[in-house]
Scaffold this motif. Structure first.
Motif, PDB file in Angstrom:
ATOM      1  N   GLU A   1      -2.277   3.827 -18.126  1.00  0.00           N
ATOM      2  CA  GLU A   1      -2.635   3.271 -16.827  1.00  0.00           C
ATOM      3  C   GLU A   1      -2.204   1.803 -16.757  1.00  0.00           C
ATOM      4  OE1 GLU A   1      -6.761   3.909 -16.111  1.00  0.00           O
ATOM      5  OE2 GLU A   1      -6.645   6.078 -16.480  1.00  0.00           O
ATOM      6  N   LEU A   2      -1.883   1.374 -15.562  1.00  0.00           N
ATOM      7  CA  LEU A   2      -1.399   0.012 -15.345  1.00  0.00           C
ATOM      8  C   LEU A   2      -2.361  -0.740 -14.439  1.00  0.00           C
ATOM      9  CD1 LEU A   2       2.358   0.858 -14.653  1.00  0.00           C
ATOM     10  CD2 LEU A   2       1.389   0.027 -16.798  1.00  0.00           C
ATOM     11  N   SER A   3      -2.414  -2.046 -14.622  1.00  0.00           N
ATOM     12  CA  SER A   3      -3.207  -2.891 -13.736  1.00  0.00           C
ATOM     13  C   SER A   3      -2.355  -3.326 -12.549  1.00  0.00           C
ATOM     14  CB  SER A   3      -3.696  -4.128 -14.491  1.00  0.00           C
ATOM     15  OG  SER A   3      -2.603  -4.988 -14.794  1.00  0.00           O
ATOM     16  N   GLY A   4      -2.993  -3.914 -11.553  1.00  0.00           N
ATOM     17  CA  GLY A   4      -2.248  -4.437 -10.423  1.00  0.00           C
ATOM     18  C   GLY A   4      -1.264  -5.517 -10.839  1.00  0.00           C
ATOM     19  N   ALA A   5      -1.657  -6.320 -11.838  1.00  0.00           N
ATOM     20  CA  ALA A   5      -0.753  -7.367 -12.331  1.00  0.00           C
ATOM     21  C   ALA A   5       0.481  -6.764 -12.984  1.00  0.00           C
ATOM     22  CB  ALA A   5      -1.490  -8.269 -13.313  1.00  0.00           C
ATOM     23  N   ASP A   6       0.317  -5.615 -13.665  1.00  0.00           N
ATOM     24  CA  ASP A   6       1.453  -4.976 -14.321  1.00  0.00           C
ATOM     25  C   ASP A   6       2.505  -4.518 -13.320  1.00  0.00           C
ATOM     26  OD1 ASP A   6       0.330  -5.233 -16.881  1.00  0.00           O
ATOM     27  OD2 ASP A   6      -0.803  -3.368 -16.659  1.00  0.00           O
ATOM     28  N   LEU A   7       2.100  -4.259 -12.081  1.00  0.00           N
ATOM     29  CA  LEU A   7       3.007  -3.731 -11.068  1.00  0.00           C
ATOM     30  C   LEU A   7       3.594  -4.825 -10.183  1.00  0.00           C
ATOM     31  CD1 LEU A   7       0.888  -0.621 -10.059  1.00  0.00           C
ATOM     32  CD2 LEU A   7       2.998  -0.628 -11.388  1.00  0.00           C
TER      33      LEU A   7
ATOM     34  N   VAL B   1     -13.103  -1.928 -11.261  1.00  0.00           N
ATOM     35  CA  VAL B   1     -11.740  -2.338 -11.615  1.00  0.00           C
ATOM     36  C   VAL B   1     -10.790  -1.191 -11.303  1.00  0.00           C
ATOM     37  CG1 VAL B   1     -10.204  -3.088 -13.458  1.00  0.00           C
ATOM     38  CG2 VAL B   1     -12.580  -3.883 -13.406  1.00  0.00           C
ATOM     39  N   ILE B   2      -9.734  -1.481 -10.573  1.00  0.00           N
ATOM     40  CA  ILE B   2      -8.775  -0.450 -10.184  1.00  0.00           C
ATOM     41  C   ILE B   2      -7.559  -0.496 -11.093  1.00  0.00           C
ATOM     42  CG2 ILE B   2      -7.250   0.382  -8.355  1.00  0.00           C
ATOM     43  CD1 ILE B   2      -9.217  -0.686  -6.329  1.00  0.00           C
ATOM     44  N   SER B   3      -7.194   0.659 -11.640  1.00  0.00           N
ATOM     45  CA  SER B   3      -5.962   0.797 -12.410  1.00  0.00           C
ATOM     46  C   SER B   3      -5.107   1.872 -11.746  1.00  0.00           C
ATOM     47  CB  SER B   3      -6.265   1.166 -13.866  1.00  0.00           C
ATOM     48  OG  SER B   3      -6.990   2.386 -13.930  1.00  0.00           O
TER      49      SER B   3
ATOM     50  N   THR C   1       0.824  -1.209   0.000  1.00  0.00           N
ATOM     51  CA  THR C   1       0.000   0.000   0.000  1.00  0.00           C
ATOM     52  C   THR C   1       0.856   1.255   0.000  1.00  0.00           C
ATOM     53  OG1 THR C   1      -0.185  -0.148   2.416  1.00  0.00           O
ATOM     54  CG2 THR C   1      -1.937  -1.143   1.124  1.00  0.00           C
ATOM     55  N   ASN C   2       1.968   1.252   0.735  1.00  0.00           N
ATOM     56  CA  ASN C   2       2.851   2.420   0.768  1.00  0.00           C
ATOM     57  C   ASN C   2       3.488   2.673  -0.591  1.00  0.00           C
ATOM     58  OD1 ASN C   2       2.283   2.780   3.471  1.00  0.00           O
ATOM     59  ND2 ASN C   2       4.137   1.738   4.183  1.00  0.00           N
ATOM     60  N   TYR C   3       3.934   1.596  -1.235  1.00  0.00           N
ATOM     61  CA  TYR C   3       4.566   1.759  -2.550  1.00  0.00           C
ATOM     62  C   TYR C   3       3.561   2.278  -3.572  1.00  0.00           C
ATOM     63  CZ  TYR C   3       6.937   0.719  -6.912  1.00  0.00           C
ATOM     64  OH  TYR C   3       7.504   0.832  -8.164  1.00  0.00           O
ATOM     65  N   LEU C   4       2.383   1.704  -3.583  1.00  0.00           N
ATOM     66  CA  LEU C   4       1.381   2.108  -4.566  1.00  0.00           C
ATOM     67  C   LEU C   4       0.926   3.540  -4.337  1.00  0.00           C
ATOM     68  CD1 LEU C   4      -0.753  -1.169  -4.739  1.00  0.00           C
ATOM     69  CD2 LEU C   4       0.824  -0.302  -6.481  1.00  0.00           C
ATOM     70  N   SER C   5       0.649   3.908  -3.078  1.00  0.00           N
ATOM     71  CA  SER C   5       0.152   5.261  -2.800  1.00  0.00           C
ATOM     72  C   SER C   5       1.229   6.327  -3.029  1.00  0.00           C
ATOM     73  CB  SER C   5      -0.361   5.343  -1.367  1.00  0.00           C
ATOM     74  OG  SER C   5       0.684   5.103  -0.433  1.00  0.00           O
ATOM     75  N   SER C   6       2.501   5.951  -2.887  1.00  0.00           N
ATOM     76  CA  SER C   6       3.588   6.913  -3.085  1.00  0.00           C
ATOM     77  C   SER C   6       3.918   7.136  -4.549  1.00  0.00           C
ATOM     78  CB  SER C   6       4.851   6.438  -2.353  1.00  0.00           C
ATOM     79  OG  SER C   6       4.634   6.350  -0.966  1.00  0.00           O
ATOM     80  N   ASN C   7       3.599   6.164  -5.386  1.00  0.00           N
ATOM     81  CA  ASN C   7       4.026   6.236  -6.786  1.00  0.00           C
ATOM     82  C   ASN C   7       2.888   6.280  -7.797  1.00  0.00           C
ATOM     83  OD1 ASN C   7       7.159   5.758  -6.672  1.00  0.00           O
ATOM     84  ND2 ASN C   7       6.281   4.270  -5.251  1.00  0.00           N
TER      85      ASN C   7
ATOM     86  N   GLU D   1      -1.528   6.933  -8.648  1.00  0.00           N
ATOM     87  CA  GLU D   1      -2.886   7.335  -8.314  1.00  0.00           C
ATOM     88  C   GLU D   1      -3.816   6.190  -8.704  1.00  0.00           C
ATOM     89  OE1 GLU D   1      -6.345  10.487  -9.771  1.00  0.00           O
ATOM     90  OE2 GLU D   1      -4.293  10.601 -10.596  1.00  0.00           O
ATOM     91  N   ALA D   2      -4.591   5.716  -7.729  1.00  0.00           N
ATOM     92  CA  ALA D   2      -5.524   4.617  -7.992  1.00  0.00           C
ATOM     93  C   ALA D   2      -6.792   5.163  -8.635  1.00  0.00           C
ATOM     94  CB  ALA D   2      -5.858   3.881  -6.699  1.00  0.00           C
ATOM     95  N   ILE D   3      -7.198   4.561  -9.739  1.00  0.00           N
ATOM     96  CA  ILE D   3      -8.391   4.984 -10.474  1.00  0.00           C
ATOM     97  C   ILE D   3      -9.346   3.801 -10.578  1.00  0.00           C
ATOM     98  CG2 ILE D   3      -9.254   5.881 -12.670  1.00  0.00           C
ATOM     99  CD1 ILE D   3      -6.483   7.121 -13.103  1.00  0.00           C
TER     100      ILE D   3
END
Length: 265
Positions: free
Chosen positions: A173-179, A160-162, A145-151, A153-155
């Motif tokens: 935009e990237l998917s969770g799998a892409d990251l 479906v969240i990208s 969560t820290n990495y995602l929120s720091s780098n 923006e969740a849409i």
């Protein structure tokens, strides 16, 4: 060839365990030849070293600790039970007070996976292949969560969240799998304080084990390979014979057999 890692991380590092004892714990007792070696010397069958009170074990056996799918036949038990693979059981019982992680990366085919164990239980596991998330067990951990929120923006769009890069907002935009690969590397950083390709890891001298005597100057094992060397097809690596594509085809075939058996019951 791409960048590949198959790693087990144990923190705090077990100070009383010798490299040979850890080798035997992993089931690699056939690797009887040992040499001082820098991290990521792929010509070793097994590498063991320590950084920032974290024991790092570079071994194919890390794959045994990462479930590759959510179906019951592929998943391992989240607790230490008779269904738990022998290696997982041995490690969790040997180090009950340590936090343990296993991670794998193969950038050639976009494969990644990681599992985190705490107090003898699996608390988190993810595995993805070629942009598809195959397994997502447990709640997100703080490092995720820290990495995602720091780098990013969740849409959210229709549930479906990208993720859109904060540093490069014009990127797709990237998917969770892409990251997934980025999160696996972040897990390594949280445990060790460094990224696998960092200068700090390049300074770590551990013990490399091989099943056969090496046929070159052992001093070469103390030279940390550059990223370009590791990306070169000429760079000696024990991983070149392993193919995630072959694995995914085999997994697909097993799934078809399972579906056929279920349909004919």
């Amino acid at each position: 060839m791409g960048v590949c890692y198959d790693l087990i991380l144990i923190k705090p590092a077990p100070k009383s365990e010798s490299p040979e004892a850890l080798r035997d714990l992993l089931g690699d007792s056939a690797a009887v030849h040992s040499y001082p070696a820098k991290f990521q010397r792929f010509c070793c069958d097994l590498w063991i070293g320590e950084i920032e009170n974290c024991m790092v074990l570079d071994s194919y056996n890390a794959l045994q600790m990462i479930p590759f799918a959510d179906n019951p036949e592929a998943a391992i038990a989240e607790n230490v039970t008779i269904e738990t693979p022998e290696l997982v059981e041995r490690i969790l019982l040997r180090f009950p007070d340590s936090e343990i992680a296993a991670l794998t990366l193969d950038s050639r085919v976009g494969a990644y996976g990681y599992s985190v164990f705490r107090s003898g239980k699996m608390i988190r596991s993810r595995f993805g292949l070629s942009g598809v998330l195959e397994r997502d067990y447990g709640e997100k951990l703080p490092f995720e969560t820290n990495y995602l929120s720091s780098n990013y923006e969740a849409i959210e769009n229709n549930g479906v969240i990208s993720y859109k890069s904060i540093a490069s907002p014009t990127d797709d935009e990237l998917s969770g799998a892409d990251l997934g690969e980025d999160l696996a590397i972040e897990l390594f950083r949280v445990f060790t304080g460094s990224e696998p390709d960092s200068a700090e890891m390049g300074k770590i001298v551990g013990t490399g084990f091989t099943k056969e005597p090496i046929e070159f100057d052992p001093q070469d094992l103390l030279e940390y390979p550059t990223l370009s060397q590791r990306l070169s097809d000429d760079f000696p690596t024990r991983r070149q014979s392993f193919s995630w594509k072959s694995y995914s085809l085999a997994l697909g075939a097993l799934l078809l057999v399972w579906l056929f058996l279920m349909a004919t019951r």
